[in-house]
Design a protein around this motif. Structure first.
Motif, PDB file in Angstrom:
ATOM      1  N   THR A 124      43.066  38.857  44.319  1.00  0.00           N
ATOM      2  CA  THR A 124      41.878  39.179  45.109  1.00  0.00           C
ATOM      3  C   THR A 124      41.914  38.500  46.459  1.00  0.00           C
ATOM      4  O   THR A 124      41.680  39.123  47.504  1.00  0.00           O
ATOM      5  CB  THR A 124      40.605  38.760  44.357  1.00  0.00           C
ATOM      6  OG1 THR A 124      40.559  39.430  43.098  1.00  0.00           O
ATOM      7  CG2 THR A 124      39.366  39.111  45.154  1.00  0.00           C
ATOM      8  N   LEU A 177      35.558  42.952  41.241  1.00  0.00           N
ATOM      9  CA  LEU A 177      36.250  42.342  40.110  1.00  0.00           C
ATOM     10  C   LEU A 177      35.342  41.407  39.326  1.00  0.00           C
ATOM     11  O   LEU A 177      35.396  41.349  38.099  1.00  0.00           O
ATOM     12  CB  LEU A 177      37.488  41.595  40.601  1.00  0.00           C
ATOM     13  CG  LEU A 177      38.658  42.483  41.025  1.00  0.00           C
ATOM     14  CD1 LEU A 177      39.777  41.640  41.626  1.00  0.00           C
ATOM     15  CD2 LEU A 177      39.196  43.288  39.842  1.00  0.00           C
ATOM     16  N   ARG A 236      36.599  43.644  47.183  1.00  0.00           N
ATOM     17  CA  ARG A 236      37.371  43.597  45.947  1.00  0.00           C
ATOM     18  C   ARG A 236      36.909  42.453  45.054  1.00  0.00           C
ATOM     19  O   ARG A 236      36.818  42.605  43.830  1.00  0.00           O
ATOM     20  CB  ARG A 236      38.860  43.439  46.279  1.00  0.00           C
ATOM     21  CG  ARG A 236      39.770  43.431  45.064  1.00  0.00           C
ATOM     22  CD  ARG A 236      41.230  43.535  45.480  1.00  0.00           C
ATOM     23  NE  ARG A 236      42.132  43.388  44.344  1.00  0.00           N
ATOM     24  CZ  ARG A 236      42.387  44.332  43.472  1.00  0.00           C
ATOM     25  NH1 ARG A 236      41.799  45.513  43.588  1.00  0.00           N
ATOM     26  NH2 ARG A 236      43.228  44.119  42.470  1.00  0.00           N
ATOM     27  N   ALA A 237      36.596  41.311  45.664  1.00  0.00           N
ATOM     28  CA  ALA A 237      36.144  40.157  44.882  1.00  0.00           C
ATOM     29  C   ALA A 237      34.858  40.478  44.126  1.00  0.00           C
ATOM     30  O   ALA A 237      34.740  40.196  42.932  1.00  0.00           O
ATOM     31  CB  ALA A 237      35.929  38.956  45.796  1.00  0.00           C
ATOM     32  N   ARG A 286      38.881  42.023  51.122  1.00  0.00           N
ATOM     33  CA  ARG A 286      38.928  40.878  50.206  1.00  0.00           C
ATOM     34  C   ARG A 286      37.566  40.660  49.549  1.00  0.00           C
ATOM     35  O   ARG A 286      37.482  40.460  48.336  1.00  0.00           O
ATOM     36  CB  ARG A 286      39.348  39.625  50.970  1.00  0.00           C
ATOM     37  CG  ARG A 286      39.257  38.343  50.166  1.00  0.00           C
ATOM     38  CD  ARG A 286      39.590  37.141  51.036  1.00  0.00           C
ATOM     39  NE  ARG A 286      41.015  37.103  51.342  1.00  0.00           N
ATOM     40  CZ  ARG A 286      41.537  36.362  52.320  1.00  0.00           C
ATOM     41  NH1 ARG A 286      40.755  35.647  53.095  1.00  0.00           N
ATOM     42  NH2 ARG A 286      42.847  36.357  52.523  1.00  0.00           N
ATOM     43  N   THR A 338      44.210  39.835  49.165  1.00  0.00           N
ATOM     44  CA  THR A 338      43.801  41.064  49.850  1.00  0.00           C
ATOM     45  C   THR A 338      43.345  40.721  51.260  1.00  0.00           C
ATOM     46  O   THR A 338      42.619  39.751  51.480  1.00  0.00           O
ATOM     47  CB  THR A 338      42.661  41.756  49.087  1.00  0.00           C
ATOM     48  OG1 THR A 338      43.058  41.967  47.741  1.00  0.00           O
ATOM     49  CG2 THR A 338      42.318  43.089  49.720  1.00  0.00           C
TER      50      THR A 338
END
Length: 209
Positions: free
Chosen positions: A80, A95, A91-92, A88, A83
């Motif tokens: 993560t 997730l 995506r964090a 970033r 990225t």
């Protein structure tokens, strides 16, 4: 002989996992400091003496739960943070939301025991989070914005990201456990978490000015 040993080892691992699963289920309604050994063995369906073939104490069991809850997340966190750019943060948050949905009991356990009354478990959680921070620092150091930053400052920044990830996980857990969870509430948490992480990133951009 090796086949027999393999069967015994598999059975031992299966029983050990049964202890972990039973403890995690029992800890949904109580803290580790109040968990009794006999509660766990009763839930597994074995004699109390069988517990000591796998764990020295309930604290030792708790440390094993910490490893189960956090140990497998290191590759995900590294991927993560690796990225680039604004992706970033997006995506964090995605997730974290997915992990909370898949493993709410683990997230609840870490949130409760991080400042709980069992010292070895607190220390195990602290060690895992410190490892996360070091891994995040390694990835952040690769960013162009890291030029001129000291290792201490990068580590401080990494801890801010890790702490915020924990806060975000707790927010998603609260939404998941709401009496009437809704997609609107989940999206509100996504927006709040995204803005908070962006605020850290914005502060990073102006840290050396």
């Amino acid at each position: 002989m090796s086949h027999t040993l393999g069967i015994r080892q598999a059975q031992k691992q299966k029983t050990r996992q049964a202890f972990l699963d039973a403890a995690l289920a029992l800890l949904e309604e109580q803290s580790l400091s109040s968990l009794g050994l006999r509660e766990v063995t009763r839930a597994v369906g074995v004699a109390p003496t069988a517990f000591y073939r796998h764990f020295r104490s309930t604290a030792d069991l708790g440390v094993a739960l910490v490893d189960e809850a956090l140990g497998s997340l290191h590759p995900m966190v590294r991927t993560t943070v690796a990225t680039a750019g604004a992706e970033r943060i997006t995506r964090a948050v995605q997730l974290i939301a997915g992990h909370v949905s898949a493993h709410p009991a683990h997230v609840r356990f870490i949130a409760r025991e991080r400042h709980g009354g069992v010292q070895p478990v607190r220390e195990a959680i602290r060690a895992q989070l410190a490892r996360f921070a070091e891994e995040v620092k390694t990835e952040l150091a690769k960013d162009p914005e890291a030029e001129g930053w000291s290792d201490d400052d990068l580590l401080m920044l990494a801890h801010l990201y890790v702490d915020q990830m924990l806060i975000t996980a707790s927010l998603f857990l609260e939404t998941l456990e709401s009496p009437e969870p809704s997609e609107a509430e989940r999206q509100r948490v996504v927006q709040v978490a995204t803005r908070q992480l962006r605020l850290i990133s914005l502060g990073r951009q102006h840290w050396l000015e």
